[in-house]
Write a protein that holds these residues in place. Structure first.
Motif, PDB file in Angstrom:
ATOM      1  N   THR A   1       0.848  -1.114  -0.377  1.00 43.73           N
ATOM      2  CA  THR A   1       0.258  -0.475  -0.382  1.00 43.73           C
ATOM      3  C   THR A   1       0.870   1.297  -0.542  1.00 43.73           C
ATOM      4  O   THR A   1      -0.050   2.705  -0.194  1.00 43.73           O
ATOM      5  CB  THR A   1      -0.780   0.179   0.987  1.00 43.73           C
ATOM      6  OG1 THR A   1      -0.662   0.410   2.384  1.00 43.73           O
ATOM      7  CG2 THR A   1      -2.126  -1.214   1.186  1.00 43.73           C
TER       8      THR A   1
ATOM      9  N   LYS B   1       3.963   3.351  -4.682  1.00 44.11           N
ATOM     10  CA  LYS B   1       2.782   4.472  -5.439  1.00 44.11           C
ATOM     11  C   LYS B   1       1.992   3.858  -6.616  1.00 44.11           C
ATOM     12  O   LYS B   1       1.994   3.131  -6.967  1.00 44.11           O
ATOM     13  CB  LYS B   1       3.440   5.619  -5.857  1.00 44.11           C
ATOM     14  CG  LYS B   1       3.227   7.092  -6.640  1.00 44.11           C
ATOM     15  CD  LYS B   1       4.742   7.196  -7.627  1.00 44.11           C
ATOM     16  CE  LYS B   1       3.875   8.267  -8.941  1.00 44.11           C
ATOM     17  NZ  LYS B   1       4.960   8.702  -9.981  1.00 44.11           N
ATOM     18  N   GLY B   2       0.435   5.038  -5.609  1.00 41.02           N
ATOM     19  CA  GLY B   2      -0.125   4.309  -7.254  1.00 41.02           C
ATOM     20  C   GLY B   2      -1.639   3.688  -6.734  1.00 41.02           C
ATOM     21  O   GLY B   2      -1.746   4.191  -5.487  1.00 41.02           O
ATOM     22  N   GLU B   3      -2.531   3.823  -7.342  1.00 42.63           N
ATOM     23  CA  GLU B   3      -3.771   3.867  -6.987  1.00 42.63           C
ATOM     24  C   GLU B   3      -3.668   1.914  -7.803  1.00 42.63           C
ATOM     25  O   GLU B   3      -3.712   1.234  -9.175  1.00 42.63           O
ATOM     26  CB  GLU B   3      -4.613   4.062  -7.976  1.00 42.63           C
ATOM     27  CG  GLU B   3      -6.477   3.319  -8.486  1.00 42.63           C
ATOM     28  CD  GLU B   3      -7.080   4.266  -9.302  1.00 42.63           C
ATOM     29  OE1 GLU B   3      -8.007   3.222  -9.643  1.00 42.63           O
ATOM     30  OE2 GLU B   3      -6.774   5.180  -9.856  1.00 42.63           O
ATOM     31  N   THR B   4      -4.328   0.857  -6.437  1.00 42.13           N
ATOM     32  CA  THR B   4      -4.295  -0.785  -6.974  1.00 42.13           C
ATOM     33  C   THR B   4      -4.963  -0.628  -7.917  1.00 42.13           C
ATOM     34  O   THR B   4      -6.538  -0.326  -7.200  1.00 42.13           O
ATOM     35  CB  THR B   4      -4.276  -1.749  -5.567  1.00 42.13           C
ATOM     36  OG1 THR B   4      -3.422  -0.907  -4.708  1.00 42.13           O
ATOM     37  CG2 THR B   4      -3.949  -2.777  -5.623  1.00 42.13           C
ATOM     38  N   LEU B   5      -5.158  -1.654  -9.049  1.00 44.34           N
ATOM     39  CA  LEU B   5      -6.745  -2.325  -9.638  1.00 44.34           C
ATOM     40  C   LEU B   5      -6.988  -3.464  -9.278  1.00 44.34           C
ATOM     41  O   LEU B   5      -7.641  -4.101  -9.211  1.00 44.34           O
ATOM     42  CB  LEU B   5      -5.914  -2.074 -11.016  1.00 44.34           C
ATOM     43  CG  LEU B   5      -5.558  -0.345 -11.701  1.00 44.34           C
ATOM     44  CD1 LEU B   5      -4.957  -0.925 -12.800  1.00 44.34           C
ATOM     45  CD2 LEU B   5      -6.762   0.353 -11.866  1.00 44.34           C
TER      46      LEU B   5
ATOM     47  N   TYR C   1       1.763   1.215 -16.005  1.00 39.43           N
ATOM     48  CA  TYR C   1       0.771   0.062 -14.616  1.00 39.43           C
ATOM     49  C   TYR C   1       2.599   0.005 -14.042  1.00 39.43           C
ATOM     50  O   TYR C   1       2.834  -1.084 -15.343  1.00 39.43           O
ATOM     51  CB  TYR C   1      -0.057  -0.458 -15.917  1.00 39.43           C
ATOM     52  CG  TYR C   1      -1.376   0.442 -15.832  1.00 39.43           C
ATOM     53  CD1 TYR C   1      -2.985   0.036 -15.379  1.00 39.43           C
ATOM     54  CD2 TYR C   1      -1.651   0.702 -16.331  1.00 39.43           C
ATOM     55  CE1 TYR C   1      -3.449   0.625 -15.586  1.00 39.43           C
ATOM     56  CE2 TYR C   1      -3.093   2.077 -17.000  1.00 39.43           C
ATOM     57  CZ  TYR C   1      -3.148   1.762 -16.322  1.00 39.43           C
ATOM     58  OH  TYR C   1      -4.609   2.033 -16.776  1.00 39.43           O
TER      59      TYR C   1
ATOM     60  N   LYS D   1      -1.272  -1.858 -10.130  1.00 38.67           N
ATOM     61  CA  LYS D   1      -1.268  -0.424 -10.381  1.00 38.67           C
ATOM     62  C   LYS D   1      -0.970   0.601 -11.212  1.00 38.67           C
ATOM     63  O   LYS D   1      -0.138   0.298 -11.646  1.00 38.67           O
ATOM     64  CB  LYS D   1      -0.946   0.272  -8.747  1.00 38.67           C
ATOM     65  CG  LYS D   1      -0.825  -0.306  -7.431  1.00 38.67           C
ATOM     66  CD  LYS D   1       0.606   0.345  -6.053  1.00 38.67           C
ATOM     67  CE  LYS D   1      -0.413  -0.338  -5.405  1.00 38.67           C
ATOM     68  NZ  LYS D   1      -0.457   0.006  -3.986  1.00 38.67           N
TER      69      LYS D   1
ATOM     70  N   THR E   1       0.166   4.033 -11.950  1.00 37.59           N
ATOM     71  CA  THR E   1       1.308   4.429 -10.750  1.00 37.59           C
ATOM     72  C   THR E   1       1.117   5.497 -11.819  1.00 37.59           C
ATOM     73  O   THR E   1       1.544   6.581 -11.190  1.00 37.59           O
ATOM     74  CB  THR E   1       2.170   4.206 -11.448  1.00 37.59           C
ATOM     75  OG1 THR E   1       2.782   3.425 -12.606  1.00 37.59           O
ATOM     76  CG2 THR E   1       2.463   2.563 -10.195  1.00 37.59           C
TER      77      THR E   1
END
Length: 106
Positions: A24, A27-31, A51, A102, A104
């Motif tokens: 967690t 950096k980035g949003e977990t898909l 990604y 993720k 990124t």
């Protein structure tokens, strides 16, 4: 007495946040996530960008790939349980473990 209350509060907070793991912090949003024994899932990305594939609690990606809206991303699981990372029209076999895709950057 107040010292022990603060110490107890710190201990409880650490237990609350510990299960999230270091991934967690990357950096980035977990898909999506994938763990050994789970079925694979391949989706279409919703936006252009970079990604990254991460393993376990790593914060450094195994690799990063540029994708465009509508490209494939995910994991395939073979009948023997072996997992393959999927992105665009590419695939790469993975060792057993827990993985994260993720988003990124744009």
């Amino acid at each position: 007495m107040r010292f022990f209350a603060i110490l107890l509060l710190c201990g409880l907070l650490s237990l609350l946040f510990a299960p999230s793991g270091c991934a967690t912090l990357a950096k980035g949003e977990t898909l999506m996530r994938h763990e050994k024994g789970e079925q694979g899932l391949v989706l279409k990305v919703e936006k252009d960008g970079e990604y990254a594939l991460l393993m376990g609690n790593d914060i450094t990606p195994k690799f990063k790939v540029p994708l465009h809206k509508g490209d494939n991303i995910g994991f395939k699981t073979a009948a023997d349980g072996k997992v393959t990372a999927v992105w665009g029209s590419e695939e790469r076999p993975l060792d057993d473990g827990r993985y994260y895709w993720k988003f990124t950057a744009k």
